[in-house]
Write a protein that holds these residues in place. Structure first.
Motif, PDB file in Angstrom:
ATOM      1  N   THR A 202       8.781 -23.310  74.001  1.00 56.74           N
ATOM      2  CA  THR A 202       8.353 -22.589  72.799  1.00 56.74           C
ATOM      3  C   THR A 202       9.523 -21.761  72.304  1.00 56.74           C
TER       4      THR A 202
ATOM      5  N   VAL B 278      10.497 -18.843  69.813  1.00 58.43           N
ATOM      6  CA  VAL B 278      10.000 -17.757  68.979  1.00 58.43           C
ATOM      7  C   VAL B 278      11.185 -17.194  68.196  1.00 58.43           C
TER       8      VAL B 278
ATOM      9  N   CYS C 172       9.915 -28.749  70.569  1.00 59.08           N
ATOM     10  CA  CYS C 172       9.383 -27.444  70.924  1.00 59.08           C
ATOM     11  C   CYS C 172       8.283 -27.037  69.959  1.00 59.08           C
ATOM     12  N   ARG C 173       7.542 -26.042  70.347  1.00 57.64           N
ATOM     13  CA  ARG C 173       6.626 -25.380  69.430  1.00 57.64           C
ATOM     14  C   ARG C 173       7.387 -24.232  68.796  1.00 57.64           C
TER      15      ARG C 173
ATOM     16  N   GLU D 172       3.053  -9.657  69.423  1.00 59.09           N
ATOM     17  CA  GLU D 172       2.696 -10.404  70.629  1.00 59.09           C
ATOM     18  C   GLU D 172       1.203 -10.712  70.703  1.00 59.09           C
TER      19      GLU D 172
ATOM     20  N   VAL E  34       1.156 -13.953  68.929  1.00 57.04           N
ATOM     21  CA  VAL E  34       2.053 -14.980  69.456  1.00 57.04           C
ATOM     22  C   VAL E  34       1.624 -15.478  70.830  1.00 57.04           C
ATOM     23  N   LEU E  35       1.202 -14.585  71.710  1.00 51.32           N
ATOM     24  CA  LEU E  35       0.892 -14.988  73.086  1.00 51.32           C
ATOM     25  C   LEU E  35      -0.109 -16.136  73.175  1.00 51.32           C
TER      26      LEU E  35
ATOM     27  N   LEU F  25       1.600 -19.723  72.617  1.00 57.31           N
ATOM     28  CA  LEU F  25       2.663 -20.281  73.447  1.00 57.31           C
ATOM     29  C   LEU F  25       2.209 -21.605  74.063  1.00 57.31           C
TER      30      LEU F  25
ATOM     31  N   SER G 103       1.532 -24.170  76.772  1.00 52.10           N
ATOM     32  CA  SER G 103       1.215 -23.945  78.182  1.00 52.10           C
ATOM     33  C   SER G 103       2.254 -24.591  79.093  1.00 52.10           C
TER      34      SER G 103
ATOM     35  N   VAL H 236       9.766 -20.106  77.432  1.00 57.17           N
ATOM     36  CA  VAL H 236       9.781 -19.439  76.131  1.00 57.17           C
ATOM     37  C   VAL H 236      11.182 -18.907  75.854  1.00 57.17           C
TER      38      VAL H 236
ATOM     39  N   THR I 111      13.151 -16.582  72.983  1.00 55.57           N
ATOM     40  CA  THR I 111      13.034 -15.721  71.807  1.00 55.57           C
ATOM     41  C   THR I 111      14.412 -15.519  71.206  1.00 55.57           C
TER      42      THR I 111
ATOM     43  N   ALA J 134       9.747 -13.528  77.308  1.00 52.73           N
ATOM     44  CA  ALA J 134      10.552 -14.739  77.169  1.00 52.73           C
ATOM     45  C   ALA J 134      11.358 -15.024  78.430  1.00 52.73           C
TER      46      ALA J 134
END
Length: 333
Positions: A33, A35, A59-60, A105, A108-109, A112, A114, A118, A120, A139
């Motif tokens: 992920t 961010v 990625c997300r 957050e 955002v949390l 994410l 799974s 992460v 950032t 992150a």
């Protein structure tokens, strides 16, 4: 693509689930992920860079735009897409207003991916302390860019004071090609380096990190000279029988020169922002070499040996200015 106005975090989660069902197999195989934290005036550049990086590393993509934190009422606008204008992967752009922008957050949390690491990335001026921002605390990797600060070298010193394993900076990524060519120039040589010189603006944080890397690896004095010239132009290392050097030939290549060997020209491309992020996303583990270079430049010892654990420190930017970082000596908090 789904656009949500004045929405909630739970509605964004539902919209992403609906987009994933519609996309089918395209929604799977996420590596991480990403961010991205950015302000409104730089959204276009951040979106373009993140899209290019996501194309190389599925990625997300979660883009957090903090807008008008002094707005009287919190509000969230979101754009959810898979295979849309932000590339083939999953992407969510969230514009946050009012106090919600200080608690990004909370939105955002739940978004994410799974069991995926992460990363950032702050495209704006780096935070004074990463622990002030929960988007950095959770992150695995944290990417800043001190070149966007008003005082890049001052910001780089803050990165050393606030360092925890997992941190990195695009000023470091920008010298990847230079480090590769210089290492190649010393391949097969057994002579002892004596000193080094980097032809660049002394105010360039990339040049200073390059100098830190050379001090850490070669254990020799390093001088950064070159007035106001933009970018690194050359690095020269004095050895027993002359000089080993890498010089920029043009924007795409550099030349290696060594005593007793004909000059050799190799690729040395100036990477754009998307390429820099793609390079950073190639690794999720801690970058101990960056830590050593930053420690050698800043004089703050044993950065790589610090704890990677961070705890969020609440600081309301509406009420107080960022406190200067005077520590830590033993670990990030």
């Amino acid at each position: 693509m789904t656009t949500l106005w004045d929405t909630t975090g739970s509605a964004v989660v539902k919209a992403l689930a609906a987009e994933r069902r519609a996309a089918g197999a395209l929604a799977f195989g996420l590596a991480l992920t990403l961010v991205v934290v950015v302000d409104e005036k730089n959204v276009a550049a951040a979106e373009s860079a993140a899209t290019g990086a996501a194309a190389a590393h599925p990625c997300r993509l979660l883009i957090v735009v903090r807008r008008q934190i002094d707005a009287p009422h919190p509000r969230l606008d979101a754009e959810v897409s898979i295979g849309g204008r932000l590339g083939p992967g999953e992407a969510i752009v969230m514009r946050m207003y009012g106090r919600l922008a200080l608690h990004a957050e909370s939105v955002v949390l739940p978004l994410l991916a799974s069991d995926a690491p992460v990363v950032t990335w702050w495209h704006d001026e780096p935070p004074t302390r990463i622990a002030f921002d929960p988007l950095g605390v959770f992150a695995d990797r944290r990417v800043t860019d001190v070149s966007r600060a008003a005082d890049p070298l001052g910001a780089l010193a803050l990165r050393a004071a606030d360092f925890a394993p997992g941190d990195t900076d695009l000023a470091w990524t920008r010298i990847s090609g230079w480090r590769t060519l210089l290492a190649a120039a010393f391949d097969g040589r057994a002579d002892q380096p004596h000193q080094a010189q980097i032809d660049a603006d002394p105010a360039d944080p990339s040049a200073q990190l390059f100098a830190g890397w050379l001090r850490a690896r070669l254990g020799v004095p390093v001088e950064v000279t070159g007035g106001g010239r933009r970018g690194i132009q050359a690095v020269r290392v004095a050895v027993d029988d002359g000089e080993v050097a890498v010089t920029r030939a043009d924007i795409r290549s550099g030349t290696i020169t060594r005593p007793g060997v004909p000059p050799r020209r190799l690729p040395l491309r100036q990477l754009d922002l998307g390429d820099l992020m793609a390079e950073e996303l190639r690794r999720i583990d801690d970058d101990a070499v960056y830590a050593d270079a930053l420690a050698a430049w800043s004089g703050v010892p044993d950065l790589a040996g610090r704890s990677g654990h961070r705890e969020h420190i609440w600081r309301d930017p509406m009420e107080q200015a960022a406190a200067p970082v005077a520590e830590p000596a033993g670990g990030a908090s």
